[in-house]
Design a protein around this motif. Sequence first.
Motif, short mmCIF file in Angstrom:
data_model
loop_
_atom_site.label_atom_id
_atom_site.label_comp_id
_atom_site.label_asym_id
_atom_site.label_seq_id
_atom_site.Cartn_x
_atom_site.Cartn_y
_atom_site.Cartn_z
N ARG A 1 9.85 53.38 9.71
CA ARG A 1 10.10 52.44 10.82
C ARG A 1 9.77 53.10 12.15
NH1 ARG A 1 15.96 50.50 8.45
NH2 ARG A 1 15.29 48.57 7.40
N HIS A 2 10.18 54.33 12.31
CA HIS A 2 9.94 55.08 13.54
C HIS A 2 8.43 55.21 13.78
CE1 HIS A 2 11.26 57.60 16.79
NE2 HIS A 2 10.71 58.70 16.32
N ALA A 3 7.69 55.52 12.73
CA ALA A 3 6.23 55.67 12.85
C ALA A 3 5.57 54.35 13.23
CB ALA A 3 5.66 56.19 11.53
N MET A 4 5.99 53.25 12.59
CA MET A 4 5.41 51.96 12.93
C MET A 4 5.68 51.59 14.38
SD MET A 4 5.63 49.36 9.68
CE MET A 4 7.29 49.74 9.14
N GLU A 5 6.90 51.84 14.86
CA GLU A 5 7.22 51.52 16.25
C GLU A 5 6.30 52.28 17.20
OE1 GLU A 5 9.29 49.36 17.66
OE2 GLU A 5 9.85 48.58 15.68
N TYR A 6 6.03 53.53 16.89
CA TYR A 6 5.14 54.33 17.74
C TYR A 6 3.72 53.79 17.69
CZ TYR A 6 2.63 58.37 19.59
OH TYR A 6 1.81 59.19 20.34
N GLY A 7 3.26 53.42 16.50
CA GLY A 7 1.89 52.94 16.36
C GLY A 7 1.66 51.58 16.98
N LEU A 8 2.71 50.78 17.12
CA LEU A 8 2.55 49.42 17.63
C LEU A 8 2.98 49.27 19.09
CD1 LEU A 8 3.81 47.43 14.51
CD2 LEU A 8 1.44 47.84 15.21
N ARG A 9 3.36 50.36 19.73
CA ARG A 9 3.80 50.25 21.12
C ARG A 9 2.59 50.01 22.03
NH1 ARG A 9 5.08 56.33 23.45
NH2 ARG A 9 2.94 57.13 23.26
N ASP A 10 2.86 49.55 23.23
CA ASP A 10 1.80 49.30 24.20
C ASP A 10 1.05 50.59 24.51
OD1 ASP A 10 2.55 46.68 24.36
OD2 ASP A 10 3.73 46.91 26.19
N GLY A 11 -0.27 50.49 24.51
CA GLY A 11 -1.09 51.64 24.83
C GLY A 11 -1.26 52.64 23.72
N HIS B 1 -3.98 50.86 13.97
CA HIS B 1 -4.52 50.66 12.62
C HIS B 1 -3.65 51.37 11.59
CE1 HIS B 1 -8.04 51.38 9.60
NE2 HIS B 1 -7.26 50.40 9.21
N ALA B 2 -3.17 52.58 11.94
CA ALA B 2 -2.29 53.31 11.02
C ALA B 2 -1.01 52.54 10.79
CB ALA B 2 -2.00 54.70 11.58
N ALA B 3 -0.45 51.95 11.85
CA ALA B 3 0.78 51.16 11.70
C ALA B 3 0.53 49.93 10.84
CB ALA B 3 1.30 50.74 13.07
N LEU B 4 -0.64 49.31 10.98
CA LEU B 4 -1.00 48.17 10.12
C LEU B 4 -1.07 48.60 8.67
CD1 LEU B 4 -2.10 45.18 9.87
CD2 LEU B 4 -4.37 46.21 10.05
N LEU C 1 3.01 59.87 12.46
CA LEU C 1 2.52 58.54 12.09
C LEU C 1 1.48 58.62 10.99
CD1 LEU C 1 1.96 55.46 12.56
CD2 LEU C 1 0.46 56.17 14.45
N MET C 2 0.51 59.49 11.15
CA MET C 2 -0.58 59.56 10.18
C MET C 2 -0.11 60.08 8.83
SD MET C 2 -2.98 58.21 11.81
CE MET C 2 -3.61 57.89 13.46
N TRP C 3 0.86 61.01 8.86
CA TRP C 3 1.35 61.52 7.59
C TRP C 3 2.07 60.43 6.80
CZ3 TRP C 3 5.61 62.29 4.55
CH2 TRP C 3 5.45 63.17 3.49
N PHE C 4 2.91 59.65 7.48
CA PHE C 4 3.62 58.60 6.77
C PHE C 4 2.68 57.44 6.41
CE2 PHE C 4 7.35 60.90 8.25
CZ PHE C 4 8.11 60.86 7.10
N ARG C 5 1.63 57.24 7.21
CA ARG C 5 0.61 56.27 6.79
C ARG C 5 0.01 56.68 5.45
NH1 ARG C 5 -4.70 56.11 8.84
NH2 ARG C 5 -4.60 58.38 8.48
N ASP C 6 -0.38 57.95 5.34
CA ASP C 6 -0.98 58.42 4.09
C ASP C 6 0.02 58.36 2.94
OD1 ASP C 6 -3.26 58.90 5.52
OD2 ASP C 6 -2.94 61.07 5.69
N ARG C 7 1.28 58.68 3.21
CA ARG C 7 2.31 58.68 2.17
C ARG C 7 2.56 57.26 1.65
NH1 ARG C 7 6.30 62.46 0.45
NH2 ARG C 7 8.43 61.68 0.14
N VAL C 8 2.63 56.30 2.57
CA VAL C 8 2.86 54.91 2.16
C VAL C 8 1.67 54.38 1.38
CG1 VAL C 8 3.09 52.55 3.03
CG2 VAL C 8 4.53 54.37 3.95
N LEU C 9 0.46 54.64 1.86
CA LEU C 9 -0.72 54.13 1.16
C LEU C 9 -0.87 54.78 -0.21
CD1 LEU C 9 -3.45 53.81 3.95
CD2 LEU C 9 -2.06 52.01 2.88
N ASP C 10 -0.53 56.06 -0.30
CA ASP C 10 -0.57 56.71 -1.62
C ASP C 10 0.39 56.02 -2.58
OD1 ASP C 10 -1.12 59.06 -3.49
OD2 ASP C 10 1.05 59.24 -3.21
#
Length: 701
Positions: free
Chosen positions: A383-393, A400-403, A349-358
């Motif tokens: 998409r897979h990373a966002m689903e993980y970041g936005l799941r319950d708990g 925040h990373a998914a946002l 999740l964090m790697w793709f967050r950084d890649r997208v923001l870059d």
Amino acid sequence: MWAPRGVPDPPTRFVGRAREAEDVGRLLAEHRLLTLTGAGGVGKTRLAQRAARSAGLLLRDGACWVELAEVTSPDVLPYAVAEGLGLGPVPPHLTPTDHLVGALHQRELLLVLDNCEHLAAACARLAHLLLDRTTGVRLLTTSRLPLGPGAERLYVVPPLPEDASLALLTDRAALLSEVSWSRDDLEHARAVIRRLDGLPLAIEFAARRLRALSPGQLLDRLDERLPLLSKGDPVAPERHRSLRAMLDWSHQLCTPAQQRLWARLSVFAGSVPLDAAHAVWEEDPGTGGGTAPEELLDAVDGLIDHSLLLTEPGDGAGRRYTMLETVREYGRDRLARGGDLDDARTRHLMWFRDRVLDGHHRWAGPGQAGLLERLRHDLPNIRHAMEYGLRDGAGPARTHAALDIARGLQWYWTATGTTGEGTGRLRRALAVTAPADDDPVVHAARTRAMAACAFLCVFPADLATAGRLADEAIARALADGDRGAAGWADLVRGLAAETTGRPDVALAHLRASLEHFEAAGEAYGEQQLLSILGSTLWAVGRLEESAACVERGMRIARALGETWHRPYLDWVLALVRITERRLTGPDGALAHARAVLEPQRVFADPRALALGHDALAHCAWLLGRHHDAARLFGASDACWPREETQIVSYRTDPLGTERCEADLRAVLGEEGYALARAEGAQAPPDEAREWSIRFAVDVGK
């Protein structure tokens, strides 16, 4: 748009399924829904490819292949199918499935949905709807279990018979080294394939071992392991237990580093770039004590040697790697059993967050086409990373990373005409992160995300949501001193006012937006604003001011090295020149319309294509080229995302479109006009683009 994805061409030879391929072809002729079912690794996909390639030749619109293994949410299913069919975004008044039905109801097509098992219920609903509301569409699906609609015809793909299994083993072994086997070797090879239950995937693994082992040595190792490793789930099919035994054995043959990498790469939903692999694999990321890149390369090479990792062409930044789904599932199970699944998914999740923001930060400059291509490659993982970041708990850091990912994709969704998915993702991310809004970092990110979501909501003309989000975003931005976010919010407020017929209010908001961008030093926001301000001024007849805005925007674009948005500036100048009746010459409408279309050889932006065709249609009408005008209108129809036609900034009413179309009908006749327009609408997008460019060049001389 209509550009269906064809049936993939496998890299290796089709072996041993001739009779099954004939059976499937016959069943496809008799039934509109055929599901190939059977064990994992039994060869459902390869058989479907072979059958679909032949069956598609008999249908007017051929065959379209949609891979679902990387689609993790039922909500994404209709979007994935629409992408496979090459359709535009979903109109605001339709559901995604209604959008598919509308596109398919007059088509004669074989639609192949591969790997449906994890989306069985959603695929069943979609299949039922398509069967009920179309007449020429046939469906071929692959799944480990039946989908369930009453019209479904099941075909259980059997294991390969012994002779075909031996042919497959021999063929794949010959790809790696010369095969020269004795009579004893052949007997041992037959014993091996019997142990592997004729499963093609297991045979493929075994063939890799024959580079280093004789068939007899391979058989000895299988004999040592199968009795123990086949004792898995007692209710599972025997071939599932045998396949796991083969995978367990392959796992034991890997080094600890290769085993770790296998497990860690299982969290990816699609292909993997090398630097992403390192991010999830290294022992201590960011501490300076992590594993060296050469260790990762050694592990990658080892997994490729073991046939556990496959290579595919890269995105301009090197090769990418992928796993067969069965191999991925095995690795994920190992990861979960070891208690490392959440750690690996968080790193992912964090790697793709950084890649997208870059990519988001570098978007307003050179290399935009490469960034888009990279994001297309990464989209399943994103998409897979966002689903993980936005799941319950998931917790504040992950949500925040998914946002950040959702807001960082603003220009991808805009440039590819997929704003419907963008608004859905952003709304969900905003809702999930609301409890953490008191965190200053999250608060600032949510303000930017609100402005981005408001911007995207304008395209499907969801003006109520766009206005509400823009009002909230500008209040937050001004309170926080974020003039850039305020600029985007005021831009949206201007578009909303213009769309509702309040040009004076629109101009006030757009000029305020310009001031915010200038104060913030956001040159790209200023460039975007100037194209919209220019189109607004053109729409109210202030042509000189409109042209001045566009020329200023062009200077910014040249300074930034920006190329994707620049065609929108050329489009506004084309409108101005059409209104002035300056059609030919280097600064005429034809030249500017051509400048809208030529970059789409790289970007294929459906909105820009539609606008370029539309501007040229008006030029053709004014030049008395009536058939060409109707054909160009048809090409525009085929490209234009329907939900955007309500936006005044993208309409050509001041050009007299209604009068133009009435004149074309009068000159060509209703039938002639309809045929010419249909000719343009039915042309493949690339062909229509090149024809339009040639028209602009030839007529503009």
